[in-house]
Structure formats: structure tokens, C-alpha cells
Motif scaffolding. Structure first.
Motif, short mmCIF file in Angstrom:
data_model
loop_
_atom_site.label_atom_id
_atom_site.label_comp_id
_atom_site.label_asym_id
_atom_site.label_seq_id
_atom_site.Cartn_x
_atom_site.Cartn_y
_atom_site.Cartn_z
N ALA A 1 0.73 -1.36 0.04
CA ALA A 1 0.10 -0.08 -0.02
C ALA A 1 0.50 1.19 -0.05
N LYS A 2 0.70 2.33 -0.67
CA LYS A 2 1.39 3.52 -1.01
C LYS A 2 0.55 4.40 -0.19
N VAL A 3 1.48 5.26 0.82
CA VAL A 3 0.69 6.33 1.62
C VAL A 3 1.25 7.65 0.86
N LEU A 4 0.46 8.53 0.45
CA LEU A 4 0.39 9.70 0.07
C LEU A 4 0.62 10.92 1.10
N GLY A 5 0.82 12.02 0.41
CA GLY A 5 0.81 13.31 1.52
C GLY A 5 2.18 13.57 1.57
N TRP A 6 2.36 15.08 1.43
CA TRP A 6 3.71 15.64 1.48
C TRP A 6 3.98 16.99 2.76
N ASP A 7 2.73 17.56 2.71
CA ASP A 7 2.67 18.55 3.64
C ASP A 7 2.18 18.03 5.01
N ALA A 8 3.13 18.40 6.32
CA ALA A 8 2.66 18.01 7.43
C ALA A 8 3.04 19.20 8.46
N ALA A 9 2.14 19.18 9.45
CA ALA A 9 2.58 20.19 10.75
C ALA A 9 2.49 18.91 11.78
N GLY A 10 3.59 18.89 12.87
CA GLY A 10 3.40 18.07 13.93
C GLY A 10 4.76 18.24 15.14
N THR A 11 4.56 17.17 15.87
CA THR A 11 5.49 17.27 16.80
C THR A 11 6.55 16.26 16.91
N VAL A 12 7.77 16.75 17.17
CA VAL A 12 8.98 15.93 17.01
C VAL A 12 8.87 14.74 18.24
#
Length: 336
Positions: free
Chosen positions: A60-71
Motif C-alpha cells: 500500500a502506498k501512503v500519499l501526502g507531503w505537507d505536514a505539521a506536527g511534533t517531534v
């Protein structure tokens, strides 16, 4: 961990075109950040990859490139970040995407997120910001605070890249900015972001420019439907003008550019991370620069619609909107 991906390339109205998945948690490499993804945004590249890149039969291929989150954790060689840092970034096209609870990204292409934006507002920015910044300063080579007396035409001003390009050009250069939009709401959006004027791209561009008293332009950033507008773009450019392009065309004939000695520039924000160019860290640096502009109140988020939590059903809705060509600004999703 929860994730969203696909196993076969299907039309977006097929429920199997994007599926909810359960995948193993990733492990960060030496220069990687392990990020708990809080919000994402959707870009045209997501839909193009889904339609054109087929995973292996058992994958299965996971898409998406933009992200905001916590290290959550850092690799052994990471120097610029620590657990607990709030970051934003656009990942590499050669690695699994950000549509997952946990994601690994090279620290060199990440930056601390703008403090004045929430996670969804921050996630709207990275991919389009890098594209617009590189197009303006690396490809067209407009000097910072330069461009006085020159005009930039942005074809597709209300889209994701256009929405941040208008702002960067207005805040960091002296260019006169002409955007294109075909609806009242997208025209108003472009003017609010800082365009000096807006023309209708559903009509011949050269005629629209002349009717607006602008005439020929020095530079064109063609962000969508370049093939459709190509002849009008060439007519609208001054001799020795510059054309920068980001969209995909089955065939592109550069010969019409010869008579006016127009230079052609391709922009792809994935180039630095894909090839690990010596200046790959420039992407993290420019995101840090833009975060400072946001926190100073000079740049605003381009998030315009929220489609709820990060799941397959909501992502299918987002992909459908992107494929319709009617998206204004960015579509964001937040939380799993």
C-alpha cells in the motif's frame, strides 16, 4: 499506526481509491525526525501520484507531503531539533507520505512551525511555499527587494502555489503582480493576498492585459493549464522575458519561445530532496524564513477549507476537489 493509502490506481469516486490502513511505526534514520503528524494538506501532486504510480500487488502506498506536527524522536546525527519541537515541512517524494500518524523526515527540509498558526494553518504552507519561493528567487532569480519596474503575471493566482507566490512577491520584491482568476470569489482572494490587479484566464490573456492597461509582462509564472494558455503567454511576454512552469504536459514545444528569446524555467520542489543536492538544507532555511514572516504578520496561511479528520473518506473528498480544478487556496485535514 493509522494511515491512509491505496493499493491500486482508481478513480477517486471508487471507495478503494484511498483506504484506511494500519501500518508499522517507522524508525528514524541518522538525520531523520520522527514526527507525530497533527495536520496535513492536499496538493495536486497527491492526485497525480495516486492516478499514475501503482504500488506493488502486496503493498500500500501512503500519499501526502505537507505536514505539521511534533517531534517524537530524533536520529543520532540530528543537530537542529529535539523531541517536543513543533515542525512543519514537505517531505520527499521518494519516501512514504505524511498521511499517517507517525512520519519520518530529513531534518534538513523541516523547520519550526510558525508560532501564530495552529497545526492545520501551518500544514497548508510547506509544499506550495517551497515551490513559490524557489520559482521566484532560484528560477526567475528576482533579487530580494528587487524587480522595480517589472511585472510578474501569475497564471492560476488563487490556487495553492499562486496564493503564496502572490504574498512572497508582494512582501519581498518590488514587482508589479498581476494574477489570473475566473470567478468573483477567486478574484477577491487574489486581491486580498496582495495582487495589484487580476485578469480573467477564461479569456485570452493578451487581450485581458491590454484591456487592463498593462500590455506585455516581464515574467510569467504559469502554475496550471500551461498548454491551454501557452500561445497567449508567449504573446504576452516581452522580448527576452522569462517563463516559469510547474505543471505537467504530455508534450511541450519550446520553439515558440525562440523568436522573443524567452527563457524557460522548470520548478520542482522535490528536486533537492530527491537528489540530495548539496544545498538541500536550503528548503528548511526558507521555511524558517517564511515562518518568521508569518509570525511578523506579513504572510498569512493559505488554508481555506478544512475537511475534518485524517481518514480515507475525507481524503477522497479532498482529492475530488483538487481534481475538479476549483480549489481556492489549500484544503487541510487535522487529527486521526
Amino acid at each position: 499506526m493509522k494511515a491512509v493509502g491505496y493499493r491500486q490506481s482508481l478513480p477517486i469516486d471508487d471507495p478503494a481509491s484511498l483506504e484506511d490502513l494500519s501500518l508499522p511505526e517507522p524508525t528514524p534514520g541518522a538525520r531523520d525526525l520522527l514526527v507525530r503528524v497533527k495536520a496535513i494538506s492536499v496538493n495536486p501532486v497527491d492526485t497525480k501520484v495516486r492516478k499514475g504510480a501503482r504500488p506493488g500487488a502486496a503493498d500500500a502506498k501512503v500519499l501526502g507531503w505537507d505536514a505539521a506536527g511534533t517531534v517524537e524522536a530524533v536520529g543520532a546525527a540530528v543537530q537542529g531539533f529535539k523531541p517536543g519541537d513543533r515542525v512543519y515541512y514537505a517531505g520527499s517524494i521518494t519516501r512514504p507520505g505524511t498521511n499517517s500518524e507517525l512520519h519520518v523526515v530529513d531534518e534538513r527540509i523541516a523547520a519550526l512551525a510558525p508560532k501564530r498558526l495552529d497545526d492545520a494553518q501551518a500544514a497548508a504552507l510547506p509544499l506550495t511555499t517551497i515551490t513559490a519561493y524557489e520559482l521566484l528567487f532560484d528560477r526567475l532569480r528576482v533579487p530580494k527587494n528587487g524587480g522595480a519596474g517589472q511585472t510578474l503575471l501569475i497564471v492560476g493566482g488563487a490556487g495553492g502555489v499562486g496564493s503564496i507566490l502572490i504574498q512572497l512577491a508582494r512582501q519581498l520584491t518590488q514587482l508589479r503582480i498581476i494574477a489570473t482568476a475566473s470567478r468573483a470569489e477567486t478574484r477577491a482572494w487574489c486581491l486580498a493576498l496582495g495582487a495589484h490587479a487580476v485578469i480573467d484566464h477564461s479569456k485570452p490573456l493578451a487581450g485581458e492585459l491590454k484591456a487592463a492597461g498593462i500590455g506585455e509582462v516581464d515574467m510569467v509564472a504559469s502554475l496550471t493549464q500551461t498548454g491551454q494558455h501557452y500561445a497567449q503567454i508567449v504573446e504576452s511576454l516581452k522580448p527576452q522575458g522569462q517563463l516559469a512552469v510547474i505543471d505537467d504536459m504530455a508534450v511541450f514545444d519550446a520553439m515558440p519561445l525562440k523568436g522573443k528569446a524567452i527563457s524557460l524555467h522548470w520548478e520542482s520542489m522535490f528536486t533537492r530532496s530527491k537528489f540530495e543536492t548539496p544545498d538541500v538544507a536550503r528548503q528548511g532555511e526558507l521555511l524558517a524564513e517564511v515562518a518568521a514572516l508569518v509570525d511578523a504578520g506579513r504572510i498569512r496561511t493559505t488554508a481555506n477549507e478544512s475537511f475534518g479528520t485524517i481518514n480515507a473518506a475525507n481524503l477522497r473528498r479532498a482529492h475530488a476537489l483538487i481534481e475538479s480544478g476549483k480549489a481556492q487556496g489549500k484544503v487541510v485535514l487535522q487529527g486521526f
